[in-house]
Enzyme design. Structure first.
Site, PDB file in Angstrom:
ATOM      1  N   ARG A  39      62.527   7.183  68.329  1.00 20.19           N
ATOM      2  CA  ARG A  39      61.285   6.743  68.319  1.00 20.19           C
ATOM      3  C   ARG A  39      60.757   5.952  69.774  1.00 20.19           C
ATOM      4  NH1 ARG A  39      58.643   6.129  63.146  1.00 20.19           N
ATOM      5  NH2 ARG A  39      59.078   8.224  62.121  1.00 20.19           N
TER       6      ARG A  39
ATOM      7  N   ARG B 102      54.061   3.680  69.213  1.00 19.61           N
ATOM      8  CA  ARG B 102      53.058   2.746  69.067  1.00 19.61           C
ATOM      9  C   ARG B 102      53.579   1.587  69.970  1.00 19.61           C
ATOM     10  NH1 ARG B 102      52.158   3.338  62.683  1.00 19.61           N
ATOM     11  NH2 ARG B 102      54.085   3.773  63.167  1.00 19.61           N
TER      12      ARG B 102
ATOM     13  N   ARG C  55      47.236   8.811  72.239  1.00 19.95           N
ATOM     14  CA  ARG C  55      46.878   8.966  70.766  1.00 19.95           C
ATOM     15  C   ARG C  55      45.388   8.786  70.334  1.00 19.95           C
ATOM     16  NH1 ARG C  55      48.776   6.350  65.133  1.00 19.95           N
ATOM     17  NH2 ARG C  55      46.638   5.153  65.606  1.00 19.95           N
TER      18      ARG C  55
ATOM     19  N   ASP D 280      57.379  15.791  65.006  1.00 18.68           N
ATOM     20  CA  ASP D 280      57.629  15.010  63.636  1.00 18.68           C
ATOM     21  C   ASP D 280      58.362  15.991  62.820  1.00 18.68           C
ATOM     22  OD1 ASP D 280      56.735  12.302  62.351  1.00 18.68           O
ATOM     23  OD2 ASP D 280      56.969  13.929  60.749  1.00 18.68           O
TER      24      ASP D 280
ATOM     25  N   TYR E 116      59.950  14.399  50.843  1.00 19.32           N
ATOM     26  CA  TYR E 116      58.480  14.061  51.182  1.00 19.32           C
ATOM     27  C   TYR E 116      57.671  15.054  50.461  1.00 19.32           C
ATOM     28  CZ  TYR E 116      59.557  10.612  54.689  1.00 19.32           C
ATOM     29  OH  TYR E 116      59.830   9.280  55.230  1.00 19.32           O
TER      30      TYR E 116
END
Ligand code: CP3
Length: 352
Positions: A25, A29, A38, A75, A152
């Site tokens: 990652r 962010r 973003r 992703d 998921y």
């Protein structure tokens, strides 16, 4: 030939000047420049689906820090999205599917996808990032493990213990195998398309394999990752693309993982690198495994933590420095710089 091939050399346990370092990652962010792009894209998924912007954020961490690899910005849930489950990221809530798997018919009627078409945005971002990188650094491509994707798809969103798929596993294992097999074929095609588009290394993220009992892990997760690795094809006139396999919470299965066809194992921070190295011997390289929370510490403590990891792995090639899981969004970027600097400063002593 890559100008900086430390990552590849470490994976194949060849002689090196120092330990390579990158972060799971690493584009995300915690970087203000990421948050800016973003915002421009609108939301996370639109950013993934815009190859120019995905390429731009892929390069951000390597422009800021002296890292030894870039990882394509995307992703793991792109495959179920391409199946038509309609992925959405709700701010503060993580991933969510508008059409989760709710019936057996939803499994038997899952479409076959052609990654070059349905996931063209990923291959376009890879080709752009490769072009921008030139021969400077390797580019890592990736996918989720079939088990983690199924978690998921069946739960429909993120969850603490993914009880829905556990229920399914005990009630209809045959149908679950059918789903995992479908995912495994789609993922093999997806990773082969990434190889053709130019990635130098692949990583498989099995975030939730650690929820399974040992025998279930081997049967429902590891087996399918093994099938994927066996189905990978090198690009024309190129050498084999190595695979890093990461199962979070897999410390008890390292021996079995090292006997799949993977080239390196990603370790979470609960695992002792010294013991891990003893278990896997010379079969594979090891990646990891600083606790991501160590980056909250003061610089001195960060440096000591890096030193401890290097010491745990010990002398010789075969170690890729990384965190034990993705970096947290509230980490101070200057602390990342301290970590990388410490790897640069102290790791050469382990390569003499
Ligand atoms: O490592 C990298 O820099 C490459 C990009 C990457 C992302 N996700 C970007 C991302 C990779 C390799 C992933 C993998 C991924 N995605 C995994 C497996 C790795 C792991 O963490 O165990 C999983 C489980 C996912 C699914 C997913 N995507 C989750 C659970 C979340 C978190 C949601 C949240 O709000 O924290 C995401 C979103 C995501 N993927 C972000 C990034 C940078 C944050 C998105 C944002 O809000 O900007």
């Amino acid at each position: 030939m890559l100008a900086n091939d430390r990552l590849i050399r470490a994976i194949f346990r060849q002689k090196l000047d120092r330990t390579p370092v990158w972060m799971m990652r690493q584009a995300g962010r915690y970087l203000p420049e990421y948050r800016e792009v973003r915002k421009k894209a609108g939301d996370f998924l639109s950013l993934c689906k815009n190859p120019e912007l995905a390429c731009q954020v892929t390069l951000q961490p390597i422009e800021r820090f002296p890292l030894d690899a870039a990882i394509i910005f995307s992703d793991i849930l792109t495959i179920p999205d391409a199946f038509g489950l309609d992925l959405q990221f709700v701010e503060g809530e993580g991933p969510c599917f508008n059409n989760p798997i709710r019936t057996s018919q939803a499994i038997t009627s899952l479409p076959h996808i052609i990654p070059e078409l349905e996931l063209a945005y990923v291959m376009d971002a890879i080709r752009m990032a490769k072009q921008a990188l030139g021969n400077k650094l390797p580019l890592i491509g990736f996918a989720g493990s079939p088990w983690t994707l199924a978690c998921y798809m069946i739960e429909g969103s993120t969850s603490k213990n993914f009880n829905e798929i556990k229920r399914f596993l005990y009630r209809d294992p045959v149908l679950l195998h059918q789903l995992l097999s479908h995912l495994s074929h789609a993922t093999t095609d997806y990773l082969n398309a990434q190889i053709a588009a130019g990635v130098d290394v692949l990583m498989i993220f099995d975030t939730w394999g650690g929820l399974l009992s040992r025998s279930h892990y081997l049967e429902f997760s590891l087996r399918y990752m093994q099938e994927i690795i066996q189905g990978l094809k090198p690009a024309e006139k190129k050498q084999k693309v190595p695979v890093i396999l990461f199962t979070k919470n897999s410390g008890l299965h390292l021996e079995e993982i090292s006997r799949t066809a993977c080239d390196a194992i990603g370790l979470d921070w609960m695992t002792d690198l010294r013991e891990a190295r003893q278990k896997v011997g010379n079969r594979v390289a090891l990646q990891g495994n600083l606790d991501p929370a160590a980056l909250y510490a003061e610089p001195d403590i960060i440096k000591q933590s890096v030193k401890r990891i290097l010491e745990e792995f010990g002398q010789g090639s075969g170690h890729i420095f990384n965190l034990g899981h993705g970096i947290s969004p509230d980490v101070d970027p200057s602390h990342v710089a301290v970590m990388i600097e410490a790897v640069h400063e102290w790791s050469p002593a382990y390569h003499r």
